[in-house]
Design a protein around this motif. Structure first.
Motif, PDB file in Angstrom:
ATOM      1  N   VAL A  41      -5.748   1.283   0.501  1.00  0.00           N
ATOM      2  CA  VAL A  41      -6.567   2.174  -0.332  1.00  0.00           C
ATOM      3  C   VAL A  41      -6.007   2.170  -1.763  1.00  0.00           C
ATOM      4  CG1 VAL A  41      -7.232   4.602  -0.721  1.00  0.00           C
ATOM      5  CG2 VAL A  41      -7.321   3.635   1.591  1.00  0.00           C
ATOM      6  N   THR A  42      -4.674   2.216  -1.881  1.00  0.00           N
ATOM      7  CA  THR A  42      -4.027   2.201  -3.199  1.00  0.00           C
ATOM      8  C   THR A  42      -4.355   0.911  -3.943  1.00  0.00           C
ATOM      9  OG1 THR A  42      -2.236   3.510  -2.263  1.00  0.00           O
ATOM     10  CG2 THR A  42      -1.778   2.421  -4.365  1.00  0.00           C
ATOM     11  N   LEU A  43      -4.315  -0.217  -3.227  1.00  0.00           N
ATOM     12  CA  LEU A  43      -4.639  -1.517  -3.836  1.00  0.00           C
ATOM     13  C   LEU A  43      -6.054  -1.488  -4.407  1.00  0.00           C
ATOM     14  CD1 LEU A  43      -3.967  -4.590  -4.231  1.00  0.00           C
ATOM     15  CD2 LEU A  43      -4.915  -4.971  -1.959  1.00  0.00           C
ATOM     16  N   TYR A  44      -6.985  -0.954  -3.610  1.00  0.00           N
ATOM     17  CA  TYR A  44      -8.378  -0.886  -4.060  1.00  0.00           C
ATOM     18  C   TYR A  44      -8.490   0.005  -5.298  1.00  0.00           C
ATOM     19  CZ  TYR A  44     -13.438  -0.610  -3.925  1.00  0.00           C
ATOM     20  OH  TYR A  44     -14.775  -0.695  -4.261  1.00  0.00           O
ATOM     21  N   PHE A  45      -7.854   1.174  -5.245  1.00  0.00           N
ATOM     22  CA  PHE A  45      -7.915   2.115  -6.380  1.00  0.00           C
ATOM     23  C   PHE A  45      -7.356   1.457  -7.653  1.00  0.00           C
ATOM     24  CE2 PHE A  45      -7.878   6.578  -4.139  1.00  0.00           C
ATOM     25  CZ  PHE A  45      -9.028   6.234  -3.453  1.00  0.00           C
ATOM     26  N   LEU A  46      -6.225   0.762  -7.519  1.00  0.00           N
ATOM     27  CA  LEU A  46      -5.614   0.145  -8.704  1.00  0.00           C
ATOM     28  C   LEU A  46      -6.491  -0.992  -9.237  1.00  0.00           C
ATOM     29  CD1 LEU A  46      -1.795  -0.036  -7.766  1.00  0.00           C
ATOM     30  CD2 LEU A  46      -2.918   1.630  -9.251  1.00  0.00           C
ATOM     31  N   VAL A  86      -5.160  -8.457   3.141  1.00  0.00           N
ATOM     32  CA  VAL A  86      -4.343  -7.932   2.034  1.00  0.00           C
ATOM     33  C   VAL A  86      -2.918  -7.623   2.497  1.00  0.00           C
ATOM     34  CG1 VAL A  86      -6.270  -7.040   0.644  1.00  0.00           C
ATOM     35  CG2 VAL A  86      -5.272  -5.581   2.440  1.00  0.00           C
ATOM     36  N   GLU A  87      -2.555  -8.151   3.663  1.00  0.00           N
ATOM     37  CA  GLU A  87      -1.245  -7.862   4.253  1.00  0.00           C
ATOM     38  C   GLU A  87      -0.096  -8.111   3.263  1.00  0.00           C
ATOM     39  OE1 GLU A  87      -0.886  -6.402   7.281  1.00  0.00           O
ATOM     40  OE2 GLU A  87       1.254  -6.332   6.834  1.00  0.00           O
ATOM     41  N   LYS A  88      -0.167  -9.203   2.493  1.00  0.00           N
ATOM     42  CA  LYS A  88       0.894  -9.530   1.535  1.00  0.00           C
ATOM     43  C   LYS A  88       0.784  -8.656   0.287  1.00  0.00           C
ATOM     44  CE  LYS A  88       2.925 -14.055   1.873  1.00  0.00           C
ATOM     45  NZ  LYS A  88       2.729 -15.454   1.555  1.00  0.00           N
ATOM     46  N   ALA A  89      -0.440  -8.551  -0.242  1.00  0.00           N
ATOM     47  CA  ALA A  89      -0.664  -7.851  -1.516  1.00  0.00           C
ATOM     48  C   ALA A  89      -0.230  -6.383  -1.462  1.00  0.00           C
ATOM     49  CB  ALA A  89      -2.136  -7.945  -1.894  1.00  0.00           C
ATOM     50  N   ILE A  90      -0.379  -5.749  -0.308  1.00  0.00           N
ATOM     51  CA  ILE A  90      -0.068  -4.305  -0.226  1.00  0.00           C
ATOM     52  C   ILE A  90       1.433  -4.014  -0.181  1.00  0.00           C
ATOM     53  CG2 ILE A  90      -2.268  -3.640   0.838  1.00  0.00           C
ATOM     54  CD1 ILE A  90      -0.614  -3.413   3.523  1.00  0.00           C
ATOM     55  N   ARG A  91       2.252  -5.062   0.029  1.00  0.00           N
ATOM     56  CA  ARG A  91       3.712  -4.841   0.122  1.00  0.00           C
ATOM     57  C   ARG A  91       4.392  -4.947  -1.245  1.00  0.00           C
ATOM     58  NH1 ARG A  91       3.504  -2.594   4.998  1.00  0.00           N
ATOM     59  NH2 ARG A  91       1.970  -3.740   6.171  1.00  0.00           N
ATOM     60  N   LYS A  92       3.638  -5.295  -2.285  1.00  0.00           N
ATOM     61  CA  LYS A  92       4.238  -5.466  -3.620  1.00  0.00           C
ATOM     62  C   LYS A  92       4.702  -4.125  -4.180  1.00  0.00           C
ATOM     63  CE  LYS A  92       3.225  -9.906  -4.309  1.00  0.00           C
ATOM     64  NZ  LYS A  92       4.242 -10.915  -4.524  1.00  0.00           N
ATOM     65  N   MET A  93       5.696  -4.214  -5.090  1.00  0.00           N
ATOM     66  CA  MET A  93       6.265  -3.008  -5.698  1.00  0.00           C
ATOM     67  C   MET A  93       5.213  -2.165  -6.412  1.00  0.00           C
ATOM     68  SD  MET A  93       9.137  -1.921  -5.105  1.00  0.00           S
ATOM     69  CE  MET A  93      10.030  -0.740  -6.041  1.00  0.00           C
ATOM     70  N   ARG A  94       4.199  -2.809  -7.043  1.00  0.00           N
ATOM     71  CA  ARG A  94       3.214  -2.039  -7.815  1.00  0.00           C
ATOM     72  C   ARG A  94       2.432  -1.093  -6.879  1.00  0.00           C
ATOM     73  NH1 ARG A  94      -2.404  -3.701  -8.807  1.00  0.00           N
ATOM     74  NH2 ARG A  94      -2.930  -5.272  -7.271  1.00  0.00           N
ATOM     75  N   ILE A  95       2.307  -1.497  -5.616  1.00  0.00           N
ATOM     76  CA  ILE A  95       1.617  -0.629  -4.655  1.00  0.00           C
ATOM     77  C   ILE A  95       2.581   0.482  -4.210  1.00  0.00           C
ATOM     78  CG2 ILE A  95       0.401  -0.525  -2.428  1.00  0.00           C
ATOM     79  CD1 ILE A  95      -1.054  -2.220  -4.570  1.00  0.00           C
ATOM     80  N   SER A  96       3.839   0.092  -3.915  1.00  0.00           N
ATOM     81  CA  SER A  96       4.837   1.100  -3.490  1.00  0.00           C
ATOM     82  C   SER A  96       4.993   2.193  -4.537  1.00  0.00           C
ATOM     83  CB  SER A  96       6.192   0.436  -3.265  1.00  0.00           C
ATOM     84  OG  SER A  96       6.082  -0.519  -2.250  1.00  0.00           O
ATOM     85  N   GLU A  97       4.789   1.822  -5.815  1.00  0.00           N
ATOM     86  CA  GLU A  97       4.977   2.803  -6.880  1.00  0.00           C
ATOM     87  C   GLU A  97       3.855   3.845  -6.955  1.00  0.00           C
ATOM     88  OE1 GLU A  97       7.837  -0.052  -9.504  1.00  0.00           O
ATOM     89  OE2 GLU A  97       5.732   0.141 -10.102  1.00  0.00           O
ATOM     90  N   SER A  98       2.694   3.538  -6.382  1.00  0.00           N
ATOM     91  CA  SER A  98       1.572   4.492  -6.475  1.00  0.00           C
ATOM     92  C   SER A  98       1.128   5.063  -5.135  1.00  0.00           C
ATOM     93  CB  SER A  98       0.363   3.816  -7.117  1.00  0.00           C
ATOM     94  OG  SER A  98       0.641   3.501  -8.445  1.00  0.00           O
ATOM     95  N   VAL A  99       1.572   4.430  -4.042  1.00  0.00           N
ATOM     96  CA  VAL A  99       1.018   4.814  -2.727  1.00  0.00           C
ATOM     97  C   VAL A  99       1.294   6.271  -2.330  1.00  0.00           C
ATOM     98  CG1 VAL A  99       2.941   3.837  -1.370  1.00  0.00           C
ATOM     99  CG2 VAL A  99       0.721   4.088  -0.325  1.00  0.00           C
TER     100      VAL A  99
END
Ligand code: DC
Length: 230
Positions: A41-46, A86-99
């Motif tokens: 969800v965070t990936l989509y929002f960003l 999106v298994e790989k994309a969601i593990r990136k730091m930019r997602i961890s910073e907003s999730v």
């Protein structure tokens, strides 16, 4: 043997998913990583520049999001966002910073919890997250709360990120873990707390195999109890 629900909660990087995945494989259960759902969800929002504080934008985005889990050829469960892996994309730091921020939004939680309950309706599921034993499946036959020392957690997360070719400094990881711990356990909506009846496992000084053995042992005894009760 009758199927049960195994709910695993705890702070980030305590070994929840590693344990949950292997336990699910050994028991022939479905594994659902609820954190992956909040991350997707965070990936989509960003990516769609959704303002987290604008309820209309959030509602619209939630209506556009379709999440599913598919088991790949190696037996690993992967998350798909609108049919894209999106298994790989969601593990990136930019997602961890907003999730953590995204997961404080009430309507986001409501949508995720409804999906999670649907996935667990036939039992035979291992789900990990922050509110699985408290909110999603308070009736789960086995509830666990995992904890570990912050340094151990940070090293584990750094190794995981490196395996995904994301080189992140230890200090950055520690800061991110501490800030997420703080947001996750103090938020208004479904804060991370140990569920009533949850068994705590400190994973600081034990191996993954030991963690898995302990959880499988606890699961089997719950299944036996269920069988005897009829
Ligand atoms: O397990 P994880 O680190 O991938 O989870 C990412 C974030 O998602 C975590 O910081 C809090 C949120 N989360 C949540 O609020 N509720 C869950 N059941 C699972 C995760």
């Amino acid at each position: 043997m009758r199927k049960i629900i195994i709910a695993i909660d705890g702070f980030s990087a305590c070994g929840k998913s590693t344990t949950a995945k292997e336990v699910a494989r050994l028991l022939g259960y479905r594994y659902i990583d609820s954190g992956a759902m909040y991350r997707a969800v965070t990936l989509y929002f960003l990516d769609h520049l959704v303002s987290f504080s604008n309820p209309k934008e959030v509602d619209k985005a939630l209506n556009e999001i379709k999440l599913s889990f598919i088991v790949n050829s190696k037996g690993a469960t992967e998350i798909f966002l609108n049919a894209i892996n999106v298994e790989k994309a969601i593990r990136k730091m930019r997602i961890s910073e907003s999730v953590s921020q995204v997961s404080t939004i009430k309507v986001v939680r409501k949508a995720m919890v409804a999906l999670q309950r649907k996935m667990g309706k036939d039992k035979g599921i291992v789900m990990d997250g922050r509110d699985i034993g408290t909110v999603v499946f308070p009736e789960a036959e086995l509830k666990l709360f995992l904890s570990a020392d912050i340094m151990v957690r940070a090293f584990r997360r750094q190794k995981e990120l490196l395996e995904k070719e994301d080189l992140v400094e230890l200090d950055t990881i520690i800061e991110n873990l501490q800030s997420r711990d703080q947001i996750d356990s103090t938020r208004k909506e479904s804060p991370l707390v140990r569920a009533t009846g949850a068994i705590e496992i400190d994973t600081t000084n034990i191996t993954v195999d030991e963690q898995v053995d302990e959880v499988v042992r606890l699961a089997l005894s719950q299944m036996l109890i269920k069988k005897w009760k009829g």
